[in-house]
Design an enzyme around this catalytic site. Sequence first.
Site, PDB file in Angstrom:
ATOM      1  N   ASP A  10       0.350   0.811   9.486  1.00 45.84           N
ATOM      2  CA  ASP A  10       0.354   0.051  10.716  1.00 45.84           C
ATOM      3  C   ASP A  10       1.385  -0.298  11.582  1.00 45.84           C
ATOM      4  O   ASP A  10       0.964  -0.640  12.875  1.00 45.84           O
ATOM      5  CB  ASP A  10      -0.168  -1.408  10.125  1.00 45.84           C
ATOM      6  CG  ASP A  10      -1.515  -1.303   9.257  1.00 45.84           C
ATOM      7  OD1 ASP A  10      -2.162  -0.489   9.605  1.00 45.84           O
ATOM      8  OD2 ASP A  10      -1.942  -2.432   8.429  1.00 45.84           O
ATOM      9  N   THR A  29       4.956   1.238   6.492  1.00 42.72           N
ATOM     10  CA  THR A  29       3.511   0.927   6.968  1.00 42.72           C
ATOM     11  C   THR A  29       2.877   1.846   7.753  1.00 42.72           C
ATOM     12  O   THR A  29       3.564   1.749   9.073  1.00 42.72           O
ATOM     13  CB  THR A  29       3.334  -0.725   7.204  1.00 42.72           C
ATOM     14  OG1 THR A  29       2.141  -0.986   7.737  1.00 42.72           O
ATOM     15  CG2 THR A  29       4.440  -0.947   8.453  1.00 42.72           C
ATOM     16  N   GLY A  66       0.953  -1.081   0.024  1.00 43.02           N
ATOM     17  CA  GLY A  66      -0.010   0.161  -0.071  1.00 43.02           C
ATOM     18  C   GLY A  66       0.725   1.387   0.047  1.00 43.02           C
ATOM     19  O   GLY A  66       1.909   1.225   0.228  1.00 43.02           O
ATOM     20  N   ASP A  81       3.477  -2.299  12.004  1.00 45.33           N
ATOM     21  CA  ASP A  81       3.713  -3.684  12.569  1.00 45.33           C
ATOM     22  C   ASP A  81       4.839  -4.528  12.207  1.00 45.33           C
ATOM     23  O   ASP A  81       4.764  -5.876  12.171  1.00 45.33           O
ATOM     24  CB  ASP A  81       2.277  -4.437  12.142  1.00 45.33           C
ATOM     25  CG  ASP A  81       2.095  -4.380  10.706  1.00 45.33           C
ATOM     26  OD1 ASP A  81       2.876  -4.057   9.930  1.00 45.33           O
ATOM     27  OD2 ASP A  81       1.211  -5.053  10.334  1.00 45.33           O
ATOM     28  N   ARG A 141      -5.360  -3.827  10.696  1.00 42.53           N
ATOM     29  CA  ARG A 141      -5.881  -5.182  10.311  1.00 42.53           C
ATOM     30  C   ARG A 141      -5.508  -6.225  11.569  1.00 42.53           C
ATOM     31  O   ARG A 141      -6.201  -6.919  11.770  1.00 42.53           O
ATOM     32  CB  ARG A 141      -5.340  -5.635   8.903  1.00 42.53           C
ATOM     33  CG  ARG A 141      -6.002  -4.804   7.924  1.00 42.53           C
ATOM     34  CD  ARG A 141      -5.496  -5.165   6.533  1.00 42.53           C
ATOM     35  NE  ARG A 141      -5.942  -6.590   6.197  1.00 42.53           N
ATOM     36  CZ  ARG A 141      -5.773  -7.150   4.917  1.00 42.53           C
ATOM     37  NH1 ARG A 141      -4.534  -6.748   4.103  1.00 42.53           N
ATOM     38  NH2 ARG A 141      -6.315  -8.408   4.654  1.00 42.53           N
ATOM     39  N   ASP A 145       5.239  -5.191   5.613  1.00 43.25           N
ATOM     40  CA  ASP A 145       5.778  -6.809   6.246  1.00 43.25           C
ATOM     41  C   ASP A 145       5.433  -7.633   4.912  1.00 43.25           C
ATOM     42  O   ASP A 145       6.530  -8.419   4.819  1.00 43.25           O
ATOM     43  CB  ASP A 145       4.889  -7.216   7.384  1.00 43.25           C
ATOM     44  CG  ASP A 145       3.492  -7.026   6.957  1.00 43.25           C
ATOM     45  OD1 ASP A 145       2.714  -6.681   6.188  1.00 43.25           O
ATOM     46  OD2 ASP A 145       2.928  -7.850   7.860  1.00 43.25           O
ATOM     47  N   ARG A 158       0.512  -4.731  -5.001  1.00 46.76           N
ATOM     48  CA  ARG A 158       0.431  -5.732  -4.054  1.00 46.76           C
ATOM     49  C   ARG A 158       0.846  -7.216  -4.651  1.00 46.76           C
ATOM     50  O   ARG A 158      -0.033  -7.850  -4.939  1.00 46.76           O
ATOM     51  CB  ARG A 158      -0.859  -5.944  -3.161  1.00 46.76           C
ATOM     52  CG  ARG A 158      -1.356  -4.858  -2.238  1.00 46.76           C
ATOM     53  CD  ARG A 158      -2.311  -4.956  -1.281  1.00 46.76           C
ATOM     54  NE  ARG A 158      -2.729  -3.649  -0.549  1.00 46.76           N
ATOM     55  CZ  ARG A 158      -2.111  -3.425   0.310  1.00 46.76           C
ATOM     56  NH1 ARG A 158      -1.136  -4.034   0.823  1.00 46.76           N
ATOM     57  NH2 ARG A 158      -2.388  -2.239   1.067  1.00 46.76           N
TER      58      ARG A 158
END
Length: 340
Positions: free
Chosen positions: A128, A126, A10, A130, A172, A103, A72
């Site tokens: 996120d 990212t 993304g 993560d 997510r 990731d 992706r």
Amino acid sequence: MRIGLLTGGGDCPGLNAAIRAVVKRGTSDLGCSIVGFNNGWRGVIDGDARPLTRDDVSGILVHGGTMLGTARCHPHKVDGGMEAVRDTFDNEKLDAFICIGGDGTLKAAGKVSKELGVPVIGIPKTIDNDVVGTDAAIGFDTAVSVATEAIDRLHSTAESHNRVMVVELMGRHSGWIAVTAGIAGGADIIIAPEEPFDIGQIVKRIKHRHRYKDFSIVAVAEGAVPAEGTKWKGGETLDAKGNPIAGSIGTEVTKAIEEATGFTSRLTTLGYVQRGGIPTAADRLLGTRMGFSAIDGIVAGETHKFTALQGEKIVLEPFETMMGKTKWVPEQLLHAARSL
């Protein structure tokens, strides 16, 4: 040296800062040639490449997204993908890849590096946040800033109309944005994937709060799930692959709160707004520092690694540090979210 550069997964703010740093540092100081691949690993598979010069990256620092485009796509999941990557590497006479991604993209980079014997350095990005091994990834600070501003703005309409305002944020599998923006924005309840929620307890807390305040702000990560054994009557929030359906958990939590409390409740789903637009100064700086570290690492022969912010330093970590793992929100932050 001739180095291939790509962005995958993304989009997020700060990618262009990293691209710019790699190109400027590589071409001006290290005597490298940089070849940019359009649309991530898909561009590598297709051989969709173009040279990148200082002029090409001039002025991109302040722009969101990525000038190279993204997709992706993971070579090891595409029929003939790994062989195509090897062919492109040879045909373009490359010495190494620099791969900027989250990731999934970095795991693919690790597989390319290990299975094909191709020198690769990754740069984590990212919203996120993560990726295990780095304190922060490119894009996270901007996303938190956008989410915090949204929560700030929801306070005024929530208070004016005596409403419960639920805001669904990206995340997510981990709740970094919901927890950090929720704390920074003064959300009254924060729901993250790390701690499955009990809607009964949430309703109880909101009723208690409305004895002295007529409004509440609830921040919920899109990957949040109800705890087993709790009285949850909401609809399905995961797709067939077990991934969160954007907007679903926010919708269900909003409905459940309104039905149980009688308080008017409204949902705001920020969605892609969180990862678009102008990067913050922190993301521009992080992207620049990681870009410098990546190109320096390639020239020094330190490959099969990714750049990582650890404390005040940018270091290089082996891909194995992050592959197959998720960086969860630590208990200290979760405790703060519960207490506040």
